[in-house]
Design a protein around this motif. Structure first.
Motif, PDB file in Angstrom:
ATOM      1  N   ALA A  38      36.533  15.817  40.008  1.00 42.07           N
ATOM      2  CA  ALA A  38      35.189  14.827  38.796  1.00 42.07           C
ATOM      3  C   ALA A  38      36.257  14.566  37.182  1.00 42.07           C
ATOM      4  N   ILE A  39      37.411  15.683  37.038  1.00 39.46           N
ATOM      5  CA  ILE A  39      37.898  15.332  36.363  1.00 39.46           C
ATOM      6  C   ILE A  39      39.066  14.052  36.868  1.00 39.46           C
ATOM      7  N   ASP A  40      39.775  13.816  38.451  1.00 40.08           N
ATOM      8  CA  ASP A  40      40.625  13.334  38.671  1.00 40.08           C
ATOM      9  C   ASP A  40      39.517  11.799  38.417  1.00 40.08           C
ATOM     10  N   ASN A  41      38.466  11.802  38.584  1.00 38.90           N
ATOM     11  CA  ASN A  41      38.023  10.700  38.365  1.00 38.90           C
ATOM     12  C   ASN A  41      37.163  10.550  38.006  1.00 38.90           C
ATOM     13  N   ALA A  42      36.992  10.445  36.019  1.00 40.50           N
ATOM     14  CA  ALA A  42      37.154   9.824  35.957  1.00 40.50           C
ATOM     15  C   ALA A  42      38.633   8.988  34.921  1.00 40.50           C
ATOM     16  N   GLU A  43      39.057   9.735  35.749  1.00 42.62           N
ATOM     17  CA  GLU A  43      40.495   8.873  35.150  1.00 42.62           C
ATOM     18  C   GLU A  43      41.209   8.057  35.661  1.00 42.62           C
ATOM     19  N   THR A  74      40.326  13.018  27.038  1.00 42.33           N
ATOM     20  CA  THR A  74      40.577  13.807  26.025  1.00 42.33           C
ATOM     21  C   THR A  74      39.873  15.578  26.257  1.00 42.33           C
ATOM     22  N   GLU A  75      40.489  16.595  25.678  1.00 45.90           N
ATOM     23  CA  GLU A  75      40.411  17.719  25.888  1.00 45.90           C
ATOM     24  C   GLU A  75      38.342  17.438  25.956  1.00 45.90           C
ATOM     25  N   GLN A  76      38.020  17.605  24.873  1.00 49.23           N
ATOM     26  CA  GLN A  76      36.662  17.342  24.890  1.00 49.23           C
ATOM     27  C   GLN A  76      35.973  16.912  26.046  1.00 49.23           C
ATOM     28  N   ASP A  77      36.760  15.662  26.591  1.00 44.62           N
ATOM     29  CA  ASP A  77      35.331  14.320  27.489  1.00 44.62           C
ATOM     30  C   ASP A  77      36.096  15.640  28.875  1.00 44.62           C
ATOM     31  N   MET A  78      37.188  16.094  28.983  1.00 41.52           N
ATOM     32  CA  MET A  78      37.329  17.174  30.400  1.00 41.52           C
ATOM     33  C   MET A  78      35.686  18.211  29.993  1.00 41.52           C
ATOM     34  N   ILE A  79      36.606  19.037  29.263  1.00 42.07           N
ATOM     35  CA  ILE A  79      35.267  20.206  28.945  1.00 42.07           C
ATOM     36  C   ILE A  79      33.876  19.148  29.189  1.00 42.07           C
ATOM     37  N   ASP A  80      32.766  18.397  28.865  1.00 45.80           N
ATOM     38  CA  ASP A  80      31.675  17.802  29.092  1.00 45.80           C
ATOM     39  C   ASP A  80      31.586  17.292  29.905  1.00 45.80           C
ATOM     40  N   ILE A  81      33.113  17.086  31.032  1.00 47.60           N
ATOM     41  CA  ILE A  81      33.035  16.307  32.633  1.00 47.60           C
ATOM     42  C   ILE A  81      32.188  17.823  33.438  1.00 47.60           C
ATOM     43  N   VAL A  82      33.335  19.443  33.402  1.00 47.27           N
ATOM     44  CA  VAL A  82      32.806  19.862  33.837  1.00 47.27           C
ATOM     45  C   VAL A  82      31.344  20.443  33.507  1.00 47.27           C
ATOM     46  N   SER A  83      31.531  20.667  31.979  1.00 49.62           N
ATOM     47  CA  SER A  83      29.880  20.823  31.670  1.00 49.62           C
ATOM     48  C   SER A  83      28.825  20.782  32.471  1.00 49.62           C
ATOM     49  N   ARG A  84      28.546  18.922  32.929  1.00 52.12           N
ATOM     50  CA  ARG A  84      27.866  18.303  33.522  1.00 52.12           C
ATOM     51  C   ARG A  84      27.725  18.495  35.002  1.00 52.12           C
ATOM     52  N   GLU A  85      29.095  19.093  35.652  1.00 55.12           N
ATOM     53  CA  GLU A  85      29.298  19.597  36.459  1.00 55.12           C
ATOM     54  C   GLU A  85      28.177  20.606  36.893  1.00 55.12           C
ATOM     55  N   ALA A  86      28.211  21.969  35.809  1.00 52.93           N
ATOM     56  CA  ALA A  86      27.271  22.722  35.650  1.00 52.93           C
ATOM     57  C   ALA A  86      25.981  22.245  35.697  1.00 52.93           C
ATOM     58  N   ASP A  87      25.806  21.280  35.204  1.00 51.72           N
ATOM     59  CA  ASP A  87      24.174  21.086  34.820  1.00 51.72           C
ATOM     60  C   ASP A  87      22.866  20.455  35.413  1.00 51.72           C
ATOM     61  N   GLU A  88      24.535  19.351  36.625  1.00 51.43           N
ATOM     62  CA  GLU A  88      24.030  19.346  37.694  1.00 51.43           C
ATOM     63  C   GLU A  88      23.748  20.086  39.026  1.00 51.43           C
ATOM     64  N   ARG A  89      24.537  21.432  38.893  1.00 48.95           N
ATOM     65  CA  ARG A  89      23.655  22.246  39.744  1.00 48.95           C
ATOM     66  C   ARG A  89      22.596  22.647  38.806  1.00 48.95           C
ATOM     67  N   ARG A  90      22.403  23.288  38.479  1.00 48.90           N
ATOM     68  CA  ARG A  90      21.165  23.776  37.789  1.00 48.90           C
ATOM     69  C   ARG A  90      20.632  22.408  37.524  1.00 48.90           C
ATOM     70  N   ALA A  91      20.359  21.541  37.486  1.00 46.20           N
ATOM     71  CA  ALA A  91      19.189  20.632  37.816  1.00 46.20           C
ATOM     72  C   ALA A  91      18.597  21.024  39.590  1.00 46.20           C
ATOM     73  N   ALA A  92      19.916  20.541  40.113  1.00 44.14           N
ATOM     74  CA  ALA A  92      19.485  21.061  41.461  1.00 44.14           C
ATOM     75  C   ALA A  92      19.378  22.129  42.073  1.00 44.14           C
ATOM     76  N   ALA A  93      18.925  22.892  41.258  1.00 38.51           N
ATOM     77  CA  ALA A  93      19.071  24.824  41.620  1.00 38.51           C
ATOM     78  C   ALA A  93      17.167  24.631  40.878  1.00 38.51           C
ATOM     79  N   ASP A  94      17.143  24.323  40.390  1.00 35.83           N
ATOM     80  CA  ASP A  94      15.539  23.560  40.120  1.00 35.83           C
ATOM     81  C   ASP A  94      14.862  23.192  40.288  1.00 35.83           C
ATOM     82  N   SER A  95      15.244  22.241  41.427  1.00 38.14           N
ATOM     83  CA  SER A  95      14.210  21.025  42.134  1.00 38.14           C
ATOM     84  C   SER A  95      14.328  21.308  43.476  1.00 38.14           C
ATOM     85  N   MET A  96      15.138  22.700  43.947  1.00 39.94           N
ATOM     86  CA  MET A  96      15.028  22.853  45.438  1.00 39.94           C
ATOM     87  C   MET A  96      14.910  24.190  45.360  1.00 39.94           C
TER      88      MET A  96
END
Length: 127
Positions: A38-43, A74-96
């Motif tokens: 996900a980080i590589d794709n964002a770059e 930036t480092e914060q951009d990369m942290i945000d990307i990883v956090s979004r990955e976690a958020d997406e997993r939580r949202a998917a878990a809630d929906s299923m």
């Protein structure tokens, strides 16, 4: 260097990949690799006027003529990307969770793995 020692999220993820491989933890390994991807794709270079896509006969010719700089995150951009990955997993878990509780639980574990890693990196950066 271990994931706990790394101050960069990318370094922490790479270290976590190695540790997951040593533990033969295929679930964590997949999560860490997905976050790195996900980080590589964002770059990736955006397509636009400076990087047009068109007919092959109109493309630049010669060594290095088609090279483009990747986006600098930036480092914060990369942290945000990883956090979004976690958020997406939580949202998917809630929906299923009603129909597929085992898969939902798996997604929550994956989100927890990523969240723990980002929390560790943030804590190290504040020290």
């Amino acid at each position: 260097m271990t994931a706990k020692d790394a101050t960069s999220i990318r370094d922490a993820l790479k270290s976590a990949v190695v540790q997951a491989m040593k533990r033969r933890d295929s679930e964590a390994l997949a999560v860490y690799r997905t976050a790195l991807a996900a980080i590589d794709n964002a770059e990736a270079v955006p397509i636009g006027p400076s990087n047009p896509v068109g007919a092959i006969e109109l493309s630049a010719v010669g060594v290095g003529r088609t090279e483009a700089q990747r986006r600098a995150l930036t480092e914060q951009d990369m942290i945000d990307i990883v956090s979004r990955e976690a958020d997406e997993r939580r949202a998917a878990a809630d929906s299923m969770s009603g129909l597929h509780p085992a898969e939902a639980q798996q997604l929550r574990r994956e989100a927890g793995v990523l969240q723990a890693l980002t929390d560790d990196v943030r804590a190290r950066a504040e020290e």
